[in-house]
Design a protein around this motif. Sequence first.
Motif, mmCIF file in Angstrom:
data_model
loop_
_atom_site.group_PDB
_atom_site.id
_atom_site.type_symbol
_atom_site.label_atom_id
_atom_site.label_comp_id
_atom_site.label_asym_id
_atom_site.label_seq_id
_atom_site.Cartn_x
_atom_site.Cartn_y
_atom_site.Cartn_z
ATOM 1 N N VAL A 1 -12.061 -5.119 12.492
ATOM 2 C CA VAL A 1 -11.719 -6.304 11.699
ATOM 3 C C VAL A 1 -11.109 -5.892 10.368
ATOM 4 O O VAL A 1 -10.108 -6.472 9.916
ATOM 5 C CB VAL A 1 -12.959 -7.207 11.490
ATOM 6 C CG1 VAL A 1 -12.715 -8.260 10.430
ATOM 7 C CG2 VAL A 1 -13.372 -7.858 12.804
ATOM 8 N N ASP A 2 -11.693 -4.877 9.719
ATOM 9 C CA ASP A 2 -11.136 -4.402 8.450
ATOM 10 C C ASP A 2 -9.712 -3.872 8.631
ATOM 11 O O ASP A 2 -8.835 -4.117 7.794
ATOM 12 C CB ASP A 2 -12.027 -3.311 7.843
ATOM 13 C CG ASP A 2 -13.338 -3.865 7.302
ATOM 14 O OD1 ASP A 2 -13.411 -5.093 7.064
ATOM 15 O OD2 ASP A 2 -14.277 -3.063 7.115
ATOM 16 N N ASP A 3 -9.457 -3.150 9.730
ATOM 17 C CA ASP A 3 -8.102 -2.653 10.013
ATOM 18 C C ASP A 3 -7.118 -3.803 10.203
ATOM 19 O O ASP A 3 -5.996 -3.772 9.688
ATOM 20 C CB ASP A 3 -8.091 -1.768 11.262
ATOM 21 C CG ASP A 3 -8.763 -0.424 11.026
ATOM 22 O OD1 ASP A 3 -8.943 -0.051 9.846
ATOM 23 O OD2 ASP A 3 -9.091 0.238 12.027
ATOM 24 N N ILE A 4 -7.531 -4.820 10.929
ATOM 25 C CA ILE A 4 -6.667 -5.985 11.161
ATOM 26 C C ILE A 4 -6.379 -6.708 9.843
ATOM 27 O O ILE A 4 -5.245 -7.118 9.584
ATOM 28 C CB ILE A 4 -7.293 -6.932 12.200
ATOM 29 C CG1 ILE A 4 -7.300 -6.259 13.578
ATOM 30 C CG2 ILE A 4 -6.559 -8.266 12.247
ATOM 31 C CD1 ILE A 4 -8.080 -7.012 14.628
ATOM 32 N N LYS A 5 -7.378 -6.829 8.993
ATOM 33 C CA LYS A 5 -7.175 -7.464 7.682
ATOM 34 C C LYS A 5 -6.172 -6.679 6.854
ATOM 35 O O LYS A 5 -5.310 -7.251 6.188
ATOM 36 C CB LYS A 5 -8.504 -7.577 6.938
ATOM 37 C CG LYS A 5 -9.405 -8.674 7.433
ATOM 38 C CD LYS A 5 -10.691 -8.723 6.615
ATOM 39 C CE LYS A 5 -11.626 -9.803 7.105
ATOM 40 N NZ LYS A 5 -12.885 -9.825 6.345
ATOM 41 N N ASP A 6 -6.294 -5.344 6.881
ATOM 42 C CA ASP A 6 -5.348 -4.499 6.143
ATOM 43 C C ASP A 6 -3.929 -4.686 6.668
ATOM 44 O O ASP A 6 -2.976 -4.785 5.880
ATOM 45 C CB ASP A 6 -5.755 -3.021 6.238
ATOM 46 C CG ASP A 6 -7.008 -2.706 5.450
ATOM 47 O OD1 ASP A 6 -7.380 -3.508 4.561
ATOM 48 O OD2 ASP A 6 -7.616 -1.651 5.738
ATOM 49 N N GLN A 7 -3.779 -4.741 7.989
ATOM 50 C CA GLN A 7 -2.459 -4.952 8.575
ATOM 51 C C GLN A 7 -1.873 -6.300 8.161
ATOM 52 O O GLN A 7 -0.692 -6.405 7.829
ATOM 53 C CB GLN A 7 -2.536 -4.870 10.103
ATOM 54 C CG GLN A 7 -2.784 -3.480 10.640
ATOM 55 C CD GLN A 7 -2.996 -3.475 12.151
ATOM 56 O OE1 GLN A 7 -2.920 -4.509 12.793
ATOM 57 N NE2 GLN A 7 -3.267 -2.306 12.693
ATOM 58 N N LEU A 8 -2.699 -7.328 8.156
ATOM 59 C CA LEU A 8 -2.234 -8.650 7.740
ATOM 60 C C LEU A 8 -1.824 -8.667 6.280
ATOM 61 O O LEU A 8 -0.810 -9.273 5.914
ATOM 62 C CB LEU A 8 -3.317 -9.711 7.996
ATOM 63 C CG LEU A 8 -3.560 -10.109 9.453
ATOM 64 C CD1 LEU A 8 -4.776 -11.003 9.555
ATOM 65 C CD2 LEU A 8 -2.336 -10.816 9.998
ATOM 66 N N ASP A 9 -2.596 -7.991 5.447
ATOM 67 C CA ASP A 9 -2.250 -7.918 4.020
ATOM 68 C C ASP A 9 -0.900 -7.220 3.820
ATOM 69 O O ASP A 9 -0.075 -7.668 3.027
ATOM 70 C CB ASP A 9 -3.354 -7.171 3.245
ATOM 71 C CG ASP A 9 -4.619 -8.006 3.093
ATOM 72 O OD1 ASP A 9 -4.543 -9.250 3.273
ATOM 73 O OD2 ASP A 9 -5.670 -7.407 2.794
ATOM 74 N N ARG A 10 -0.664 -6.139 4.575
ATOM 75 C CA ARG A 10 0.607 -5.416 4.464
ATOM 76 C C ARG A 10 1.758 -6.298 4.929
ATOM 77 O O ARG A 10 2.830 -6.325 4.333
ATOM 78 C CB ARG A 10 0.568 -4.129 5.265
ATOM 79 C CG ARG A 10 -0.201 -3.010 4.556
ATOM 80 C CD ARG A 10 -0.015 -1.740 5.328
ATOM 81 N NE ARG A 10 -0.660 -1.887 6.637
ATOM 82 C CZ ARG A 10 -1.718 -1.188 7.041
ATOM 83 N NH1 ARG A 10 -2.211 -0.260 6.278
ATOM 84 N NH2 ARG A 10 -2.247 -1.395 8.223
ATOM 85 N N GLN A 11 1.529 -7.051 6.015
ATOM 86 C CA GLN A 11 2.585 -7.945 6.521
ATOM 87 C C GLN A 11 2.888 -9.062 5.524
ATOM 88 O O GLN A 11 4.050 -9.451 5.355
ATOM 89 C CB GLN A 11 2.165 -8.543 7.874
ATOM 90 C CG GLN A 11 2.216 -7.555 9.008
ATOM 91 C CD GLN A 11 1.753 -8.147 10.326
ATOM 92 O OE1 GLN A 11 1.328 -9.295 10.378
ATOM 93 N NE2 GLN A 11 1.830 -7.351 11.390
ATOM 94 N N ARG A 12 1.883 -9.572 4.868
ATOM 95 C CA ARG A 12 2.101 -10.614 3.864
ATOM 96 C C ARG A 12 2.906 -10.081 2.688
ATOM 97 O O ARG A 12 3.738 -10.784 2.127
ATOM 98 C CB ARG A 12 0.762 -11.145 3.361
ATOM 99 C CG ARG A 12 0.084 -12.083 4.322
ATOM 100 C CD ARG A 12 -1.161 -12.667 3.703
ATOM 101 N NE ARG A 12 -1.996 -13.229 4.768
ATOM 102 C CZ ARG A 12 -3.299 -13.117 4.841
ATOM 103 N NH1 ARG A 12 -3.973 -12.489 3.894
ATOM 104 N NH2 ARG A 12 -3.958 -13.650 5.832
ATOM 105 N N GLU A 13 2.621 -8.837 2.290
ATOM 106 C CA GLU A 13 3.338 -8.238 1.157
ATOM 107 C C GLU A 13 4.809 -8.005 1.504
ATOM 108 O O GLU A 13 5.668 -8.112 0.644
ATOM 109 C CB GLU A 13 2.683 -6.913 0.772
ATOM 110 C CG GLU A 13 1.341 -7.093 0.112
ATOM 111 C CD GLU A 13 0.645 -5.761 -0.151
ATOM 112 O OE1 GLU A 13 1.209 -4.687 0.160
ATOM 113 O OE2 GLU A 13 -0.487 -5.798 -0.653
ATOM 114 N N GLU A 14 5.086 -7.713 2.752
ATOM 115 C CA GLU A 14 6.476 -7.463 3.174
ATOM 116 C C GLU A 14 7.191 -8.771 3.242
ATOM 117 O O GLU A 14 8.253 -9.046 2.951
ATOM 118 C CB GLU A 14 6.506 -6.788 4.546
ATOM 119 C CG GLU A 14 5.972 -5.381 4.499
ATOM 120 C CD GLU A 14 5.836 -4.779 5.907
ATOM 121 O OE1 GLU A 14 6.178 -5.445 6.902
ATOM 122 O OE2 GLU A 14 5.400 -3.638 5.997
#
Length: 129
Positions: free
Chosen positions: A116-129
């Motif tokens: 879940v933490d990995d998925i949250k990190d991926q989502l945060d990176r996608q939002r920043e892009e």
Amino acid sequence: MRDSITSQEPGPIDFYKGTHCRQATGSWVHHRASEIWEEMDTLRNQPTPDGTQWSEPEILSQVLNTRSRYVHGFGHGAKLMAPARAASSRSIVIGDSAVRRADILEREVQQLRVIVDDIKDQLDRQREE
């Protein structure tokens, strides 16, 4: 079934009620379950002949008629055991298989938290892009 404020686990009598009474409706799973709980609650509030209070494991033993240390209504892994120091007080001990299952489930929960933490990190990176 932990208390939401203190995070303490319920005692054996309250645990019995929590597992035999429907939370949504407040109805008992069986009429005998309500009779058993009422009998346990009465003993909990009543002093023993020598003036002391009954311990919850003693109440369970009295009301549920424990035989061979098996505690009726608490599943196959729970047993009523006397501690080494004081033979008069007893406690419920969960069997080894239940402990192993709990350990396995705890490890699975930890693994899921990492995912879940990995998925949250991926989502945060996608939002920043």
